[in-house]
Scaffold this active site. Structure first.
Site, PDB file in Angstrom:
ATOM      1  N   THR A   1      -5.957  -7.160  10.407  1.00  0.00           N
ATOM      2  CA  THR A   1      -6.216  -5.864   9.757  1.00  0.00           C
ATOM      3  C   THR A   1      -5.730  -4.711  10.634  1.00  0.00           C
ATOM      4  O   THR A   1      -5.108  -3.768  10.153  1.00  0.00           O
ATOM      5  CB  THR A   1      -7.737  -5.714   9.505  1.00  0.00           C
ATOM      6  OG1 THR A   1      -8.210  -6.876   8.826  1.00  0.00           O
ATOM      7  CG2 THR A   1      -8.040  -4.473   8.679  1.00  0.00           C
TER       8      THR A   1
ATOM      9  N   LYS B   1       0.820  -1.211   0.000  1.00  0.00           N
ATOM     10  CA  LYS B   1       0.000   0.000   0.000  1.00  0.00           C
ATOM     11  C   LYS B   1       0.864   1.276   0.000  1.00  0.00           C
ATOM     12  O   LYS B   1       2.060   1.229   0.307  1.00  0.00           O
ATOM     13  CB  LYS B   1      -0.944  -0.038   1.203  1.00  0.00           C
ATOM     14  CG  LYS B   1      -1.937  -1.219   1.138  1.00  0.00           C
ATOM     15  CD  LYS B   1      -2.984  -1.155   2.233  1.00  0.00           C
ATOM     16  CE  LYS B   1      -3.950  -2.328   2.129  1.00  0.00           C
ATOM     17  NZ  LYS B   1      -5.040  -2.236   3.118  1.00  0.00           N
TER      18      LYS B   1
ATOM     19  N   GLU C   1      -9.120 -10.543  -8.113  1.00  0.00           N
ATOM     20  CA  GLU C   1      -8.197  -9.427  -7.895  1.00  0.00           C
ATOM     21  C   GLU C   1      -6.978  -9.538  -8.818  1.00  0.00           C
ATOM     22  O   GLU C   1      -6.508  -8.529  -9.355  1.00  0.00           O
ATOM     23  CB  GLU C   1      -7.788  -9.382  -6.421  1.00  0.00           C
ATOM     24  CG  GLU C   1      -8.970  -9.003  -5.529  1.00  0.00           C
ATOM     25  CD  GLU C   1      -8.697  -9.129  -4.040  1.00  0.00           C
ATOM     26  OE1 GLU C   1      -9.629  -8.873  -3.255  1.00  0.00           O
ATOM     27  OE2 GLU C   1      -7.558  -9.478  -3.646  1.00  0.00           O
TER      28      GLU C   1
ATOM     29  N   TYR D   1     -12.312  -2.089  -4.196  1.00  0.00           N
ATOM     30  CA  TYR D   1     -12.834  -2.187  -2.835  1.00  0.00           C
ATOM     31  C   TYR D   1     -14.366  -2.081  -2.800  1.00  0.00           C
ATOM     32  O   TYR D   1     -14.934  -1.712  -1.758  1.00  0.00           O
ATOM     33  CB  TYR D   1     -12.207  -1.110  -1.953  1.00  0.00           C
ATOM     34  CG  TYR D   1     -10.815  -1.465  -1.444  1.00  0.00           C
ATOM     35  CD1 TYR D   1     -10.626  -2.563  -0.587  1.00  0.00           C
ATOM     36  CD2 TYR D   1      -9.703  -0.723  -1.791  1.00  0.00           C
ATOM     37  CE1 TYR D   1      -9.367  -2.890  -0.100  1.00  0.00           C
ATOM     38  CE2 TYR D   1      -8.438  -1.050  -1.304  1.00  0.00           C
ATOM     39  CZ  TYR D   1      -8.273  -2.134  -0.461  1.00  0.00           C
ATOM     40  OH  TYR D   1      -7.031  -2.459   0.025  1.00  0.00           O
TER      41      TYR D   1
ATOM     42  N   PHE E   1     -15.432   3.602   6.681  1.00  0.00           N
ATOM     43  CA  PHE E   1     -14.027   3.824   6.324  1.00  0.00           C
ATOM     44  C   PHE E   1     -13.782   3.871   4.826  1.00  0.00           C
ATOM     45  O   PHE E   1     -12.639   4.089   4.382  1.00  0.00           O
ATOM     46  CB  PHE E   1     -13.141   2.749   6.974  1.00  0.00           C
ATOM     47  CG  PHE E   1     -13.416   1.332   6.532  1.00  0.00           C
ATOM     48  CD1 PHE E   1     -12.854   0.821   5.375  1.00  0.00           C
ATOM     49  CD2 PHE E   1     -14.240   0.501   7.294  1.00  0.00           C
ATOM     50  CE1 PHE E   1     -13.088  -0.487   4.977  1.00  0.00           C
ATOM     51  CE2 PHE E   1     -14.485  -0.813   6.904  1.00  0.00           C
ATOM     52  CZ  PHE E   1     -13.909  -1.302   5.736  1.00  0.00           C
TER      53      PHE E   1
ATOM     54  N   HIS F   1      -2.150  -5.514   1.418  1.00  0.00           N
ATOM     55  CA  HIS F   1      -3.428  -6.199   1.195  1.00  0.00           C
ATOM     56  C   HIS F   1      -3.136  -7.671   0.919  1.00  0.00           C
ATOM     57  O   HIS F   1      -2.127  -7.993   0.289  1.00  0.00           O
ATOM     58  CB  HIS F   1      -4.133  -5.599  -0.034  1.00  0.00           C
ATOM     59  CG  HIS F   1      -5.273  -6.425  -0.544  1.00  0.00           C
ATOM     60  ND1 HIS F   1      -6.535  -6.348   0.013  1.00  0.00           N
ATOM     61  CD2 HIS F   1      -5.342  -7.369  -1.526  1.00  0.00           C
ATOM     62  CE1 HIS F   1      -7.329  -7.213  -0.622  1.00  0.00           C
ATOM     63  NE2 HIS F   1      -6.635  -7.832  -1.551  1.00  0.00           N
TER      64      HIS F   1
ATOM     65  N   ASN G   1      -2.254   0.027   6.676  1.00  0.00           N
ATOM     66  CA  ASN G   1      -1.727  -1.216   7.238  1.00  0.00           C
ATOM     67  C   ASN G   1      -0.778  -1.970   6.305  1.00  0.00           C
ATOM     68  O   ASN G   1      -0.623  -3.179   6.409  1.00  0.00           O
ATOM     69  CB  ASN G   1      -2.870  -2.093   7.756  1.00  0.00           C
ATOM     70  CG  ASN G   1      -3.846  -2.472   6.666  1.00  0.00           C
ATOM     71  OD1 ASN G   1      -3.655  -2.129   5.500  1.00  0.00           O
ATOM     72  ND2 ASN G   1      -4.892  -3.198   7.023  1.00  0.00           N
TER      73      ASN G   1
HETATM   74  N1  UDP Z   1      -9.889  -0.412   6.806  1.00  0.00           N
HETATM   75  C1  UDP Z   1      -9.980   0.822   7.448  1.00  0.00           C
HETATM   76  N2  UDP Z   1     -10.738   0.896   8.605  1.00  0.00           N
HETATM   77  C2  UDP Z   1     -11.403  -0.163   9.119  1.00  0.00           C
HETATM   78  C3  UDP Z   1     -11.323  -1.412   8.455  1.00  0.00           C
HETATM   79  C4  UDP Z   1     -10.552  -1.501   7.300  1.00  0.00           C
HETATM   80  O1  UDP Z   1      -9.404   1.809   6.995  1.00  0.00           O
HETATM   81  O2  UDP Z   1     -12.067  -0.027  10.146  1.00  0.00           O
HETATM   82  C5  UDP Z   1      -9.079  -0.513   5.572  1.00  0.00           C
HETATM   83  C6  UDP Z   1      -7.749  -1.235   5.808  1.00  0.00           C
HETATM   84  O3  UDP Z   1      -6.768  -0.628   4.970  1.00  0.00           O
HETATM   85  C7  UDP Z   1      -8.094  -2.638   5.357  1.00  0.00           C
HETATM   86  C8  UDP Z   1      -9.033  -2.373   4.183  1.00  0.00           C
HETATM   87  O4  UDP Z   1      -9.795  -1.250   4.604  1.00  0.00           O
HETATM   88  O5  UDP Z   1      -6.936  -3.364   4.989  1.00  0.00           O
HETATM   89  C9  UDP Z   1      -9.954  -3.510   3.812  1.00  0.00           C
HETATM   90  O6  UDP Z   1     -10.650  -3.924   4.962  1.00  0.00           O
HETATM   91  P1  UDP Z   1     -10.858  -5.470   5.293  1.00  0.00           P
HETATM   92  O7  UDP Z   1     -11.855  -5.556   6.387  1.00  0.00           O
HETATM   93  O8  UDP Z   1     -11.141  -6.208   4.018  1.00  0.00           O
HETATM   94  O9  UDP Z   1      -9.435  -5.894   5.896  1.00  0.00           O
HETATM   95  P2  UDP Z   1      -8.283  -6.809   5.271  1.00  0.00           P
HETATM   96  O10 UDP Z   1      -8.931  -7.891   4.458  1.00  0.00           O
HETATM   97  O11 UDP Z   1      -7.418  -5.889   4.426  1.00  0.00           O
HETATM   98  O12 UDP Z   1      -7.534  -7.340   6.463  1.00  0.00           O
HETATM   99 MG    MG Z   2     -10.306  -7.762   2.922  1.00  0.00          MG
END
Ligand code: UDP
Ligand code: MG
Length: 140
Positions: free
Chosen positions: A93, A11, A128, A51, A59, A117, A114
């Site tokens: 996450t 990222k 994807e 997304y 978010f 991905h 974070n």
């Molecule tokens: N994210 C965020 N706030 C939240 C949850 C997720 O900004 O409360 C962002 C974070 O960058 C995350 C992405 O949205 O990696 C996608 O969320 P997901 O729940 O799919 O998490 P992941 O699969 O990436 O662990």
């Molecule tokens: Mg995810």
């Protein structure tokens, strides 16, 4: 076999701060082979489409703004049981909840920023990977 592959993004926060190399090293040390890789800067429609599953969540807007804020590195990774193994390597996450030694624990600066991905299922990994790579760019 499709289950041998997952899709990942380094990222913008991590690319911007010079963590691409260290993250790639952790990916390789974790036993993953890089099957395809490219650096791109996502457009708003591309980020929104990637997304789309999160559209409407609190978010979402911030996530799209962040993901289009600078270049990212997109990759197809190969490993046995790749989706689950890669989710283990990157950690939770929320970096505060990620296990020590995971990529997110090491390089994330917040839940949003974070660092990486990782696809959450084989089906989504295929979608994807297809979003970013054409057949000719892939090793499989
Ligand atoms: N994210 C965020 N706030 C939240 C949850 C997720 O900004 O409360 C962002 C974070 O960058 C995350 C992405 O949205 O990696 C996608 O969320 P997901 O729940 O799919 O998490 P992941 O699969 O990436 O662990
Ligand atoms: Mg995810």
């Amino acid at each position: 076999m499709y289950s041998d592959f997952t899709f990942s993004i380094i990222k913008p926060n991590a690319v911007r701060t010079g963590k691409t190399g260290p993250i790639l090293a952790m990916i390789n040390e974790g036993g993953f082979e890089i099957a395809a890789m490219r650096m791109v800067k996502l457009t708003l429609p591309q980020a929104e489409s990637f997304y789309a599953v999160h559209k409407g969540k609190s978010f979402f807007e911030g996530l799209i703004e962040f993901m289009t804020s600078g270049p990212v590195v997109v990759m197809i990774l190969r490993h046995e049981n790749a989706v689950d193994q890669f989710r283990k390597l990157i950690g939770a996450t929320d970096p505060a909840k990620a296990e020590p030694g995971t990529i997110r624990k090491t390089f994330a600066v917040s839940v949003q920023m974070n660092a990486v991905h990782g696809s959450d299922s084989v089906e989504n990994a295929i979608k994807e990977a297809d979003f970013f790579f054409s057949g000719i760019e892939r090793f499989y």
